[in-house]
Structure formats: C-alpha cells, structure tokens
Motif scaffolding. Structure first.
Motif, mmCIF file in Angstrom:
data_model
loop_
_atom_site.group_PDB
_atom_site.id
_atom_site.type_symbol
_atom_site.label_atom_id
_atom_site.label_comp_id
_atom_site.label_asym_id
_atom_site.label_seq_id
_atom_site.Cartn_x
_atom_site.Cartn_y
_atom_site.Cartn_z
ATOM 1 N N GLU A 34 0.826 -1.205 0.000
ATOM 2 C CA GLU A 34 0.000 0.000 0.000
ATOM 3 C C GLU A 34 0.865 1.262 0.000
ATOM 4 O O GLU A 34 0.620 2.198 -0.759
ATOM 5 N N LEU A 35 1.892 1.277 0.851
ATOM 6 C CA LEU A 35 2.785 2.437 0.925
ATOM 7 C C LEU A 35 3.493 2.713 -0.395
ATOM 8 O O LEU A 35 3.763 3.860 -0.746
ATOM 9 N N LEU A 36 3.799 1.643 -1.139
ATOM 10 C CA LEU A 36 4.512 1.791 -2.407
ATOM 11 C C LEU A 36 3.582 1.961 -3.605
ATOM 12 O O LEU A 36 4.031 2.129 -4.728
ATOM 13 N N GLY A 37 2.270 1.907 -3.352
ATOM 14 C CA GLY A 37 1.312 2.142 -4.426
ATOM 15 C C GLY A 37 0.956 0.924 -5.258
ATOM 16 O O GLY A 37 0.420 1.058 -6.355
ATOM 17 N N PHE A 38 1.246 -0.280 -4.762
ATOM 18 C CA PHE A 38 0.839 -1.485 -5.474
ATOM 19 C C PHE A 38 -0.677 -1.609 -5.382
ATOM 20 O O PHE A 38 -1.276 -1.256 -4.376
ATOM 21 N N LYS A 39 -1.285 -2.155 -6.413
ATOM 22 C CA LYS A 39 -2.744 -2.285 -6.437
ATOM 23 C C LYS A 39 -3.238 -3.399 -5.525
ATOM 24 O O LYS A 39 -4.382 -3.382 -5.091
ATOM 25 N N SER A 40 -2.368 -4.375 -5.235
ATOM 26 C CA SER A 40 -2.788 -5.471 -4.356
ATOM 27 C C SER A 40 -1.578 -6.076 -3.662
ATOM 28 O O SER A 40 -0.437 -5.916 -4.117
ATOM 29 N N ILE A 41 -1.838 -6.774 -2.576
ATOM 30 C CA ILE A 41 -0.776 -7.476 -1.871
ATOM 31 C C ILE A 41 -0.199 -8.565 -2.764
ATOM 32 O O ILE A 41 0.989 -8.860 -2.725
ATOM 33 N N TYR A 42 -1.039 -9.174 -3.596
ATOM 34 C CA TYR A 42 -0.603 -10.244 -4.492
ATOM 35 C C TYR A 42 0.521 -9.767 -5.404
ATOM 36 O O TYR A 42 1.519 -10.466 -5.591
ATOM 37 N N SER A 43 0.391 -8.566 -5.950
ATOM 38 C CA SER A 43 1.426 -8.010 -6.830
ATOM 39 C C SER A 43 2.745 -7.871 -6.084
ATOM 40 O O SER A 43 3.801 -8.222 -6.602
ATOM 41 N N TYR A 44 2.675 -7.347 -4.875
ATOM 42 C CA TYR A 44 3.899 -7.172 -4.092
ATOM 43 C C TYR A 44 4.470 -8.526 -3.672
ATOM 44 O O TYR A 44 5.675 -8.758 -3.775
ATOM 45 N N ASN A 45 3.631 -9.432 -3.215
ATOM 46 C CA ASN A 45 4.064 -10.741 -2.756
ATOM 47 C C ASN A 45 4.836 -11.477 -3.845
ATOM 48 O O ASN A 45 5.879 -12.073 -3.578
ATOM 49 N N ARG A 46 4.351 -11.438 -5.068
ATOM 50 C CA ARG A 46 5.032 -12.124 -6.175
ATOM 51 C C ARG A 46 6.413 -11.536 -6.425
ATOM 52 O O ARG A 46 7.339 -12.253 -6.792
ATOM 53 N N LYS A 47 6.580 -10.254 -6.182
ATOM 54 C CA LYS A 47 7.891 -9.625 -6.370
ATOM 55 C C LYS A 47 8.831 -9.984 -5.223
ATOM 56 O O LYS A 47 9.990 -10.317 -5.452
ATOM 57 N N GLU A 48 8.331 -9.944 -3.998
ATOM 58 C CA GLU A 48 9.189 -10.260 -2.862
ATOM 59 C C GLU A 48 9.618 -11.736 -2.894
ATOM 60 O O GLU A 48 10.713 -12.072 -2.441
ATOM 61 N N LEU A 49 8.796 -12.597 -3.451
ATOM 62 C CA LEU A 49 9.144 -14.018 -3.574
ATOM 63 C C LEU A 49 10.032 -14.311 -4.784
ATOM 64 O O LEU A 49 10.555 -15.409 -4.925
ATOM 65 N N GLY A 50 10.188 -13.322 -5.675
ATOM 66 C CA GLY A 50 11.047 -13.505 -6.835
ATOM 67 C C GLY A 50 10.362 -14.071 -8.065
ATOM 68 O O GLY A 50 11.009 -14.384 -9.051
ATOM 69 N N HIS A 51 9.032 -14.183 -8.029
ATOM 70 C CA HIS A 51 8.299 -14.694 -9.189
ATOM 71 C C HIS A 51 8.210 -13.643 -10.291
ATOM 72 O O HIS A 51 8.104 -13.985 -11.471
ATOM 73 N N VAL A 52 8.210 -12.381 -9.890
ATOM 74 C CA VAL A 52 8.180 -11.241 -10.811
ATOM 75 C C VAL A 52 9.264 -10.283 -10.354
ATOM 76 O O VAL A 52 9.451 -10.080 -9.152
ATOM 77 N N LYS A 53 9.984 -9.693 -11.300
ATOM 78 C CA LYS A 53 11.083 -8.785 -10.946
ATOM 79 C C LYS A 53 10.568 -7.405 -10.534
ATOM 80 O O LYS A 53 9.589 -6.901 -11.074
ATOM 81 N N PHE A 54 11.263 -6.811 -9.561
ATOM 82 C CA PHE A 54 11.002 -5.419 -9.202
ATOM 83 C C PHE A 54 11.517 -4.541 -10.331
ATOM 84 O O PHE A 54 12.567 -4.816 -10.912
ATOM 85 N N SER A 55 10.812 -3.471 -10.636
ATOM 86 C CA SER A 55 11.301 -2.509 -11.622
ATOM 87 C C SER A 55 12.329 -1.606 -10.951
ATOM 88 O O SER A 55 12.417 -1.544 -9.713
ATOM 89 N N ALA A 56 13.088 -0.893 -11.752
ATOM 90 C CA ALA A 56 14.073 0.047 -11.214
ATOM 91 C C ALA A 56 13.382 1.110 -10.369
ATOM 92 O O ALA A 56 13.877 1.488 -9.299
ATOM 93 N N ASP A 57 12.230 1.579 -10.828
ATOM 94 C CA ASP A 57 11.480 2.592 -10.069
ATOM 95 C C ASP A 57 11.015 2.052 -8.718
ATOM 96 O O ASP A 57 11.060 2.758 -7.710
ATOM 97 N N GLU A 58 10.592 0.806 -8.694
ATOM 98 C CA GLU A 58 10.144 0.198 -7.439
ATOM 99 C C GLU A 58 11.306 0.032 -6.465
ATOM 100 O O GLU A 58 11.165 0.300 -5.269
ATOM 101 N N LEU A 59 12.458 -0.384 -6.979
ATOM 102 C CA LEU A 59 13.638 -0.522 -6.119
ATOM 103 C C LEU A 59 14.082 0.835 -5.580
ATOM 104 O O LEU A 59 14.482 0.953 -4.426
ATOM 105 N N HIS A 60 13.981 1.839 -6.418
ATOM 106 C CA HIS A 60 14.323 3.202 -5.989
ATOM 107 C C HIS A 60 13.371 3.653 -4.877
ATOM 108 O O HIS A 60 13.806 4.232 -3.872
#
Length: 74
Positions: free
Chosen positions: A25-51
C-alpha cells in the motif's frame, strides 16, 4: 554481475514491523498479491520500485544487490 537479494528487502520490511500488505500500500501497489510475487522472486522489481524501496527504507539502491562472480572467473 549484480544480483538482487530479495532477503534484504524482506528483512528491512520485517525490521520496520510492516506486513506485505502495508508495504504494498505504501509503495502504491494495487494489491498485496502483486507485491508478494515480487518479494518471492516470481516477478522482478522494476528500477522505479527498487528506488522507491530504497527511499522508503533510507538505504542506497545498491544495498539490495550483491556482486556475483562467474564460477570460471579468477
């Protein structure tokens, strides 16, 4: 070659006592699912998200990466 260390992101989140849902929510993701998949490594974080993560946790962006040396390198 620099490799993203997802454990560092997870550890910082837990240090701040944030759930995945709260950080999503703080980072502006539309759902926890989107963030969870990135933290687990199923989907890569974008450069903007890492920043954004680096700014939020007040660490340099490089903090999330580790240098990996090829097995045949000397």
């Amino acid at each position: 070659m620099a490799v993203l260390n997802l454990e560092k992101i997870k550890d910082l989140r837990k240090e701040k006592k944030l759930s995945q849902e709260e950080l999503a929510e703080l980072l502006g993701f539309k759902s926890i699912y989107s963030y969870n998949r990135k933290e687990l490594g199923h989907v890569k974080f974008s450069a903007d998200e890492l920043h954004a993560l680096a700014n939020f946790f007040k660490v340099p962006s490089e903090y999330f990466f580790e240098q990996e040396v090829a097995k045949n390198a000397t």
